[in-house]
Design a protein around this motif. Sequence first.
Motif, PDB file in Angstrom:
ATOM      1  N   ALA A   8       0.801  -1.284   0.138  1.00 27.00           N
ATOM      2  CA  ALA A   8       0.021   0.005  -0.185  1.00 27.00           C
ATOM      3  C   ALA A   8       0.743   1.484  -0.069  1.00 27.00           C
ATOM      4  O   ALA A   8       0.285   2.209   0.281  1.00 27.00           O
ATOM      5  N   ALA A   9       2.025   1.149  -0.169  1.00 27.24           N
ATOM      6  CA  ALA A   9       2.927   2.157  -0.070  1.00 27.24           C
ATOM      7  C   ALA A   9       2.869   3.176  -1.274  1.00 27.24           C
ATOM      8  O   ALA A   9       2.519   2.690  -2.322  1.00 27.24           O
ATOM      9  N   PRO A  10       2.770   4.745  -1.187  1.00 23.94           N
ATOM     10  CA  PRO A  10       2.508   5.384  -2.305  1.00 23.94           C
ATOM     11  C   PRO A  10       3.670   5.174  -3.368  1.00 23.94           C
ATOM     12  O   PRO A  10       4.736   5.227  -3.015  1.00 23.94           O
ATOM     13  N   TRP A  11       3.366   5.349  -4.570  1.00 21.12           N
ATOM     14  CA  TRP A  11       4.467   5.184  -5.775  1.00 21.12           C
ATOM     15  C   TRP A  11       5.106   6.647  -5.642  1.00 21.12           C
ATOM     16  O   TRP A  11       4.596   7.749  -5.727  1.00 21.12           O
ATOM     17  N   PRO A  12       6.385   6.612  -5.492  1.00 19.30           N
ATOM     18  CA  PRO A  12       7.263   7.584  -5.245  1.00 19.30           C
ATOM     19  C   PRO A  12       7.238   8.708  -6.582  1.00 19.30           C
ATOM     20  O   PRO A  12       6.985   8.032  -7.780  1.00 19.30           O
ATOM     21  N   ASP A  13       7.002   9.972  -6.413  1.00 23.52           N
ATOM     22  CA  ASP A  13       6.928  10.937  -7.510  1.00 23.52           C
ATOM     23  C   ASP A  13       8.065  10.781  -8.599  1.00 23.52           C
ATOM     24  O   ASP A  13       8.011  11.251  -9.690  1.00 23.52           O
ATOM     25  N   ASP A  14       9.400  10.607  -7.915  1.00 26.82           N
ATOM     26  CA  ASP A  14      10.313  10.823  -8.799  1.00 26.82           C
ATOM     27  C   ASP A  14      10.890   9.439  -9.089  1.00 26.82           C
ATOM     28  O   ASP A  14      11.911   9.334 -10.202  1.00 26.82           O
ATOM     29  N   VAL A  15       9.816   8.535  -9.641  1.00 23.37           N
ATOM     30  CA  VAL A  15      10.281   7.008 -10.231  1.00 23.37           C
ATOM     31  C   VAL A  15       9.134   7.060 -11.076  1.00 23.37           C
ATOM     32  O   VAL A  15       7.906   6.948 -10.940  1.00 23.37           O
ATOM     33  N   PRO A  16       9.489   6.730 -12.599  1.00 24.32           N
ATOM     34  CA  PRO A  16       8.324   6.745 -13.506  1.00 24.32           C
ATOM     35  C   PRO A  16       7.997   5.401 -13.551  1.00 24.32           C
ATOM     36  O   PRO A  16       8.533   4.484 -12.851  1.00 24.32           O
ATOM     37  N   PHE A  18      18.734  -1.355  -7.332  1.00 31.80           N
ATOM     38  CA  PHE A  18      19.708  -1.363  -6.601  1.00 31.80           C
ATOM     39  C   PHE A  18      19.435  -0.351  -5.484  1.00 31.80           C
ATOM     40  O   PHE A  18      19.311   0.868  -5.642  1.00 31.80           O
ATOM     41  N   ALA A  19      19.904  -0.493  -4.288  1.00 35.76           N
ATOM     42  CA  ALA A  19      19.608   0.313  -3.215  1.00 35.76           C
ATOM     43  C   ALA A  19      20.879   0.634  -2.358  1.00 35.76           C
ATOM     44  O   ALA A  19      21.383  -0.656  -1.781  1.00 35.76           O
ATOM     45  N   GLY A  20      21.442   1.602  -2.309  1.00 35.41           N
ATOM     46  CA  GLY A  20      22.888   1.606  -1.381  1.00 35.41           C
ATOM     47  C   GLY A  20      23.494   2.832  -2.360  1.00 35.41           C
ATOM     48  O   GLY A  20      23.432   3.307  -3.011  1.00 35.41           O
ATOM     49  N   ILE A  23      18.675   3.745  -6.314  1.00 33.63           N
ATOM     50  CA  ILE A  23      18.265   4.335  -4.944  1.00 33.63           C
ATOM     51  C   ILE A  23      19.420   4.553  -4.188  1.00 33.63           C
ATOM     52  O   ILE A  23      19.774   3.641  -3.549  1.00 33.63           O
ATOM     53  N   GLY A  24      19.893   5.707  -4.126  1.00 28.32           N
ATOM     54  CA  GLY A  24      21.002   5.990  -3.099  1.00 28.32           C
ATOM     55  C   GLY A  24      21.929   6.860  -3.799  1.00 28.32           C
ATOM     56  O   GLY A  24      21.965   7.191  -4.911  1.00 28.32           O
ATOM     57  N   PRO A  25      22.943   7.401  -3.041  1.00 31.83           N
ATOM     58  CA  PRO A  25      23.987   8.464  -3.571  1.00 31.83           C
ATOM     59  C   PRO A  25      24.941   7.851  -4.308  1.00 31.83           C
ATOM     60  O   PRO A  25      25.297   6.681  -4.348  1.00 31.83           O
ATOM     61  N   HIS A  26      25.468   8.729  -5.345  1.00 26.67           N
ATOM     62  CA  HIS A  26      26.597   8.132  -6.034  1.00 26.67           C
ATOM     63  C   HIS A  26      28.044   8.941  -5.536  1.00 26.67           C
ATOM     64  O   HIS A  26      27.873  10.246  -5.241  1.00 26.67           O
ATOM     65  N   ASP A  27      29.095   8.109  -5.464  1.00 30.82           N
ATOM     66  CA  ASP A  27      30.394   8.725  -5.232  1.00 30.82           C
ATOM     67  C   ASP A  27      30.926   9.489  -6.289  1.00 30.82           C
ATOM     68  O   ASP A  27      31.116   8.899  -7.214  1.00 30.82           O
ATOM     69  N   PRO A  28      31.076  10.785  -6.271  1.00 28.60           N
ATOM     70  CA  PRO A  28      31.332  11.631  -7.425  1.00 28.60           C
ATOM     71  C   PRO A  28      32.694  11.086  -7.938  1.00 28.60           C
ATOM     72  O   PRO A  28      32.851  11.478  -9.302  1.00 28.60           O
ATOM     73  N   GLY A  29      33.645  10.546  -7.286  1.00 29.29           N
ATOM     74  CA  GLY A  29      34.696   9.961  -7.723  1.00 29.29           C
ATOM     75  C   GLY A  29      34.732   8.567  -8.451  1.00 29.29           C
ATOM     76  O   GLY A  29      35.826   8.152  -9.141  1.00 29.29           O
ATOM     77  N   HIS A  30      33.535   7.824  -8.389  1.00 28.20           N
ATOM     78  CA  HIS A  30      33.367   6.499  -8.904  1.00 28.20           C
ATOM     79  C   HIS A  30      32.989   6.544 -10.331  1.00 28.20           C
ATOM     80  O   HIS A  30      31.920   6.726 -10.646  1.00 28.20           O
ATOM     81  N   CYS A  49      16.302   5.355 -13.879  1.00 25.85           N
ATOM     82  CA  CYS A  49      15.935   6.299 -12.917  1.00 25.85           C
ATOM     83  C   CYS A  49      16.708   6.323 -11.753  1.00 25.85           C
ATOM     84  O   CYS A  49      17.174   5.226 -11.014  1.00 25.85           O
ATOM     85  N   TRP A  50      17.511   7.325 -11.462  1.00 25.52           N
ATOM     86  CA  TRP A  50      18.337   7.441 -10.297  1.00 25.52           C
ATOM     87  C   TRP A  50      17.590   8.609  -9.283  1.00 25.52           C
ATOM     88  O   TRP A  50      17.227   9.604  -9.625  1.00 25.52           O
ATOM     89  N   THR A  51      17.312   7.928  -8.131  1.00 29.20           N
ATOM     90  CA  THR A  51      16.576   8.881  -7.123  1.00 29.20           C
ATOM     91  C   THR A  51      17.366   9.562  -6.147  1.00 29.20           C
ATOM     92  O   THR A  51      17.060  10.496  -5.586  1.00 29.20           O
ATOM     93  N   GLY A  52      18.808   9.242  -6.186  1.00 22.71           N
ATOM     94  CA  GLY A  52      19.601  10.022  -5.086  1.00 22.71           C
ATOM     95  C   GLY A  52      19.471   9.314  -3.837  1.00 22.71           C
ATOM     96  O   GLY A  52      18.693   8.259  -3.569  1.00 22.71           O
TER      97      GLY A  52
END
Length: 396
Positions: A199-207, A216-218, A242-249, A264-267
Amino acid sequence: MIVYFAGTPYDGVAGTDRQLADRLNALHPVLYVDPPVSLLTPLLRPHLAGAFRPGMRLRQEPSGVWRIRPRVLPGMYRPGMHHVTAALVRRAARRTGRRVARGAGDRVAAVVVATHTDLLDAVPGARRLLYVTDDLVAGAELIGLPRRRLAAARDRMAARADTVAVVSPLLRDQFEARGIDAELLPNGCAPEAYEGIGAAPWPDDVPRFDRPAAGFAGHINARIDLGLLEAVAGEGHPLVLIGPHDPGHHPARFRALVRRPNVCWTGRKSFAELPSYLGTIRVGLTPYLLDDFNRASFPIKTLDYLAAGRGVVSTDLPATRWLRAFPGGRELIRSESTPRGFLRAVGEELAAGPAPDLVARRREFAAGHDWSRRARSLAGLVDRDPLSCAQEEPAP
């Protein structure tokens, strides 16, 4: 009371330290000691500035955990200065722990060290438990500290600890090869967080893709095989990151990946938001590089995917093999040692329908590895109870 020296800030990623401390607090009062900060920390690590607010003193979190963030001098881990840093952290924890314990009519009974700094003797007379959650020596370059210093601190603490606990089977083998008995205390999950995932709402930032998505989460950093994520997207499968990206990777490769129309990258997202985002995928990915650092790890995300009722495809890590040895684990967790096998497994999992009985079995499996169980095992070690995590391990 237990003083828990964490390797990660309490208000950072809700990983091993925070999850264990929150549940351990239901059994013993916990003082959570964040990694130390100086006034320069937010400037030197701006991507973590939110988790390193300066000036934070003693506070109590909603979970009941007490928490401090020791303030130290700049250059905290430079040669020579790391001894000063350790002394300042020990003093802050000792004074605060005793004060909080006295206020509750309690005492500091144990110290748990889950970081690379030698803090075992912070509270004289307390039971000392070293909890090794990563092979930091193998990951020295990744965390930016000298390998020799990390190895010396690890060996020094292991020799003096009343108990050594480790997060993965490979770490246990490494300590036992050096003649040190180590209790296996793996990572866990929070099945209760995903009770309402349907029943969780669909996130606005995911098509809403026209086909089932992999996810992938992390943290997307040097531990992750970016080539596997690129291969999944290259096959045309929808991919949610789903998660941050290391700018150096691999910055250029990552930018090209997230520009694809099927990616789709959510940050960064909080743990509380994770059920909504995992609700958008059918299969979760654990695409760790098969290097020495990762082989000694125990990815939390694998159990989180199962707790959310999702399929799992992982690279062939020792921790994954350990989970697959439990009844039903081989069917529920796909483990692949080659890129071709990984990609094939993802396609097969995405093509399979979301059978309710399979979803229920995934969640039931994850419930057998929840954080409360792990916290009880840790409390047993602290209390000198014969209970140990080794009892959870399946028979060969």
